[in-house]
Write an enzyme that holds these catalytic residues in place. Structure first.
Site, PDB file in Angstrom:
ATOM      1  N   SER A   1       6.114  -4.079   3.139  1.00  0.00           N
ATOM      2  CA  SER A   1       5.068  -4.397   2.162  1.00  0.00           C
ATOM      3  C   SER A   1       3.833  -4.944   2.882  1.00  0.00           C
ATOM      4  O   SER A   1       3.161  -4.217   3.594  1.00  0.00           O
ATOM      5  CB  SER A   1       5.621  -5.369   1.119  1.00  0.00           C
ATOM      6  OG  SER A   1       4.738  -5.514   0.043  1.00  0.00           O
TER       7      SER A   1
ATOM      8  N   ASP B 183      -2.374  -6.630  -3.383  1.00  0.00           N
ATOM      9  CA  ASP B 183      -2.272  -8.053  -3.677  1.00  0.00           C
ATOM     10  C   ASP B 183      -3.575  -8.662  -4.184  1.00  0.00           C
ATOM     11  O   ASP B 183      -4.669  -8.177  -3.895  1.00  0.00           O
ATOM     12  CB  ASP B 183      -1.827  -8.806  -2.422  1.00  0.00           C
ATOM     13  CG  ASP B 183      -0.470  -8.353  -1.941  1.00  0.00           C
ATOM     14  OD1 ASP B 183       0.336  -7.925  -2.785  1.00  0.00           O
ATOM     15  OD2 ASP B 183      -0.221  -8.419  -0.723  1.00  0.00           O
TER      16      ASP B 183
ATOM     17  N   HIS C  76       4.467   0.213  -2.105  1.00  0.00           N
ATOM     18  CA  HIS C  76       4.869   0.145  -3.525  1.00  0.00           C
ATOM     19  C   HIS C  76       4.134   1.192  -4.357  1.00  0.00           C
ATOM     20  O   HIS C  76       3.902   0.988  -5.555  1.00  0.00           O
ATOM     21  CB  HIS C  76       4.588  -1.242  -4.124  1.00  0.00           C
ATOM     22  CG  HIS C  76       5.203  -2.386  -3.387  1.00  0.00           C
ATOM     23  ND1 HIS C  76       6.502  -2.799  -3.594  1.00  0.00           N
ATOM     24  CD2 HIS C  76       4.685  -3.232  -2.453  1.00  0.00           C
ATOM     25  CE1 HIS C  76       6.756  -3.843  -2.812  1.00  0.00           C
ATOM     26  NE2 HIS C  76       5.672  -4.119  -2.107  1.00  0.00           N
TER      27      HIS C  76
END
Length: 229
Positions: free
Chosen positions: A120, A135, A157
């Site tokens: 990630s 994010d 993701h």
């Protein structure tokens, strides 16, 4: 260089990092000493994050030291056989690494032969910049430039799904916005469960799901497992 860049750390029905353990084992090649970069962790302490990672990797014979716990973090990185960068908030991760002067030492040790493992946010950090993170910018990292170990931008993701009735942008729309202002970029939409390995000069796509590559002015191109970048 040897890299393992994972979209995420957990899959449905599996324990944390369970799906990654065979991949990690395959790339260890005798390496056993790891430093862990826990700075992306915001809602868990860095000690807890490090202990969690150490426990998962112990069956592989890997010893893990949290970089936040050592007196000389630069020296610890320079002597590491493995650099592991955990997921969480990418802005916090980059800020802490930059402030502590760790970006160049990480790049140097990986180019000298250390294995880099990141999931990630840790996969984002390996890219030229963190501009393809998902994010919230909870801190200012004083610039988006990152490690540039992998030459393309990864969006971890990746999914283009929207909840019913949701009126926000799809992930592809957000990627297209970036490509308008930075048309030189190539962006890899890496879905959960997928990964990219770099070994012996080859970067190879792995995982069960379709990955997409995005370029300015072109349709998204689906990539199959085994694709080499």
């Amino acid at each position: 260089m040897e890299l393992l860049l994972l979209s995420n750390s957990t899959l449905p029905g599996k324990a944390w990092l369970e799906h990654a353990l065979p991949l990690i084992a395959e790339q260890l090649q005798g390496r056993r000493s790891a430093v862990f970069i826990p700075f992306a962790g915001v809602t868990q302490t860095w000690d807890d994050y490090t202990a969690k990672t150490a426990a998962v990797l112990a069956p592989l014979g890997v010893s893990v030291t949290g970089i936040h716990s050592v007196v000389d973090p630069v020296a610890a990185i320079e002597n590491a056989e493995i650099v592991i960068v955990g997921g969480g908030n990418t802005f916090q991760l980059l800020k802490q690494c930059r402030e502590r002067g760790l970006l160049a030492p990480i790049t140097d040790v990986v180019k000298r032969g250390a294995l880099y493992i990141g999931w990630s946010a840790g996969a984002n950090l390996a890219c030229p910049t963190i501009r393809t993170t998902n994010d919230m910018p909870i801190v200012d990292p004083q610039g988006f430039d990152a490690l540039n170990l992998f030459p393309l931008q990864i969006n971890p993701h990746f999914t283009n799904a929207l909840p019913e009735g949701h009126k926000g942008e799809t992930r592809e729309q957000r990627i297209r916005e970036l490509l308008v202002v930075a048309p030189e970029l190539t962006i890899i939409g890496l879905p959960e469960g997928n990964w990219i390995t770099v070994s012996k000069g080859h970067a190879t796509l792995g995982g069960p799901n379709t990955t997409y590559v995005f370029k300015a002015g072109e349709e998204a191109v689906p990539l199959e497992v085994g694709h080499r970048f």
